[in-house]
Design a protein around this motif. Structure first.
Motif, PDB file in Angstrom:
ATOM      1  N   VAL A  61      23.262  40.773  44.194  1.00  0.00           N
ATOM      2  CA  VAL A  61      24.309  39.783  44.492  1.00  0.00           C
ATOM      3  C   VAL A  61      23.695  38.574  45.195  1.00  0.00           C
ATOM      4  O   VAL A  61      23.995  37.424  44.854  1.00  0.00           O
ATOM      5  CB  VAL A  61      25.448  40.415  45.335  1.00  0.00           C
ATOM      6  CG1 VAL A  61      26.406  39.355  45.851  1.00  0.00           C
ATOM      7  CG2 VAL A  61      26.199  41.465  44.517  1.00  0.00           C
ATOM      8  N   TRP A  64      21.895  36.432  42.685  1.00  0.00           N
ATOM      9  CA  TRP A  64      22.813  35.683  41.824  1.00  0.00           C
ATOM     10  C   TRP A  64      23.490  34.526  42.543  1.00  0.00           C
ATOM     11  O   TRP A  64      23.786  33.507  41.941  1.00  0.00           O
ATOM     12  CB  TRP A  64      23.891  36.596  41.256  1.00  0.00           C
ATOM     13  CG  TRP A  64      23.415  37.640  40.298  1.00  0.00           C
ATOM     14  CD1 TRP A  64      22.429  37.512  39.361  1.00  0.00           C
ATOM     15  CD2 TRP A  64      23.906  38.975  40.186  1.00  0.00           C
ATOM     16  NE1 TRP A  64      22.285  38.688  38.671  1.00  0.00           N
ATOM     17  CE2 TRP A  64      23.174  39.609  39.150  1.00  0.00           C
ATOM     18  CE3 TRP A  64      24.883  39.704  40.850  1.00  0.00           C
ATOM     19  CZ2 TRP A  64      23.413  40.925  38.763  1.00  0.00           C
ATOM     20  CZ3 TRP A  64      25.117  41.013  40.465  1.00  0.00           C
ATOM     21  CH2 TRP A  64      24.385  41.612  39.436  1.00  0.00           C
ATOM     22  N   VAL A  70      28.543  37.103  51.864  1.00  0.00           N
ATOM     23  CA  VAL A  70      29.170  38.310  51.349  1.00  0.00           C
ATOM     24  C   VAL A  70      30.270  38.702  52.337  1.00  0.00           C
ATOM     25  O   VAL A  70      29.998  39.034  53.485  1.00  0.00           O
ATOM     26  CB  VAL A  70      28.155  39.461  51.172  1.00  0.00           C
ATOM     27  CG1 VAL A  70      28.859  40.733  50.712  1.00  0.00           C
ATOM     28  CG2 VAL A  70      27.060  39.068  50.196  1.00  0.00           C
ATOM     29  N   LEU A  73      31.520  44.280  50.476  1.00  0.00           N
ATOM     30  CA  LEU A  73      30.737  44.970  49.457  1.00  0.00           C
ATOM     31  C   LEU A  73      31.121  46.430  49.578  1.00  0.00           C
ATOM     32  O   LEU A  73      31.027  47.006  50.662  1.00  0.00           O
ATOM     33  CB  LEU A  73      29.241  44.787  49.703  1.00  0.00           C
ATOM     34  CG  LEU A  73      28.297  45.497  48.741  1.00  0.00           C
ATOM     35  CD1 LEU A  73      28.379  44.872  47.349  1.00  0.00           C
ATOM     36  CD2 LEU A  73      26.875  45.430  49.249  1.00  0.00           C
ATOM     37  N   GLY A  95      26.360  42.628  36.730  1.00  0.00           N
ATOM     38  CA  GLY A  95      27.535  42.085  37.393  1.00  0.00           C
ATOM     39  C   GLY A  95      28.332  41.181  36.491  1.00  0.00           C
ATOM     40  O   GLY A  95      27.802  40.622  35.529  1.00  0.00           O
ATOM     41  N   VAL A 107      33.126  39.862  42.284  1.00  0.00           N
ATOM     42  CA  VAL A 107      32.126  40.275  41.304  1.00  0.00           C
ATOM     43  C   VAL A 107      32.198  41.790  41.138  1.00  0.00           C
ATOM     44  O   VAL A 107      32.035  42.539  42.106  1.00  0.00           O
ATOM     45  CB  VAL A 107      30.701  39.874  41.749  1.00  0.00           C
ATOM     46  CG1 VAL A 107      29.669  40.312  40.717  1.00  0.00           C
ATOM     47  CG2 VAL A 107      30.617  38.375  42.010  1.00  0.00           C
ATOM     48  N   LEU A 109      30.504  45.081  39.779  1.00  0.00           N
ATOM     49  CA  LEU A 109      29.117  45.482  39.571  1.00  0.00           C
ATOM     50  C   LEU A 109      29.042  46.758  38.739  1.00  0.00           C
ATOM     51  O   LEU A 109      29.971  47.569  38.748  1.00  0.00           O
ATOM     52  CB  LEU A 109      28.435  45.723  40.919  1.00  0.00           C
ATOM     53  CG  LEU A 109      28.448  44.548  41.890  1.00  0.00           C
ATOM     54  CD1 LEU A 109      28.040  44.999  43.280  1.00  0.00           C
ATOM     55  CD2 LEU A 109      27.542  43.449  41.390  1.00  0.00           C
ATOM     56  N   ALA A 124      31.744  43.230  44.918  1.00  0.00           N
ATOM     57  CA  ALA A 124      31.378  42.304  45.988  1.00  0.00           C
ATOM     58  C   ALA A 124      32.380  41.162  45.998  1.00  0.00           C
ATOM     59  O   ALA A 124      32.838  40.716  44.937  1.00  0.00           O
ATOM     60  CB  ALA A 124      29.974  41.755  45.769  1.00  0.00           C
TER      61      ALA A 124
END
Length: 131
Positions: A61, A64, A70, A73, A95, A107, A109, A124
């Motif tokens: 993450v 990306w 964040v 998560l 993702g 996102v 995953l 996330a």
């Protein structure tokens, strides 16, 4: 940005990584380092720490979305990652951006090892991921 697939990331996990993670995290459970202990409790062999596997997902993450915060998560630990005595095993993290609302990007995953999902419902949520 929504329903955008992200480039898969692959991480190799070796027993030495588990030793370093145990030292850093304080999780010295022998199932993560000792084959005989792991098999004596019904595991197929030494397994990676679940939180280490989740940390690899977090690393993907971060790759990306550099510079993003964040916000959350999460996942369920569904299958162990068995780490062989020699060499290593690959963890693949994929993702997909599911949408952005109120400044937050979600996102979904997919985290697998040898074709099997090892984290259930990993997700996330980021702030500042851009649109």
């Amino acid at each position: 940005m929504s329903d955008a697939e992200l480039e898969q990331r692959t991480f190799t996990v070796a027993r030495a990584d588990l030793v370093r993670y145990a030292a850093a995290s304080g999780d010295q459970n022998p199932i993560h380092q000792d084959e005989s202990v792991a098999t004596s409790v019904g595991l197929p062999g030494v397994i990676a720490h679940g939180m280490y596997t989740m940390a690899l997902a977090a690393r993907a993450v971060a790759d990306w979305f550099p510079g993003s915060e964040v916000v959350s998560l999460g996942c369920k630990f569904t299958n162990p990652v068995v780490v062989p005595a020699e060499g290593g095993v690959e963890i693949e993290v994929g993702g997909e951006v599911k949408g952005t609302a109120e400044g937050l990007t979600t996102v979904a995953l997919t985290v697998t090892c040898e074709g099997q999902k090892v984290l259930g419902m990993p997700k996330a949520v980021l702030r500042g991921a851009g649109a």
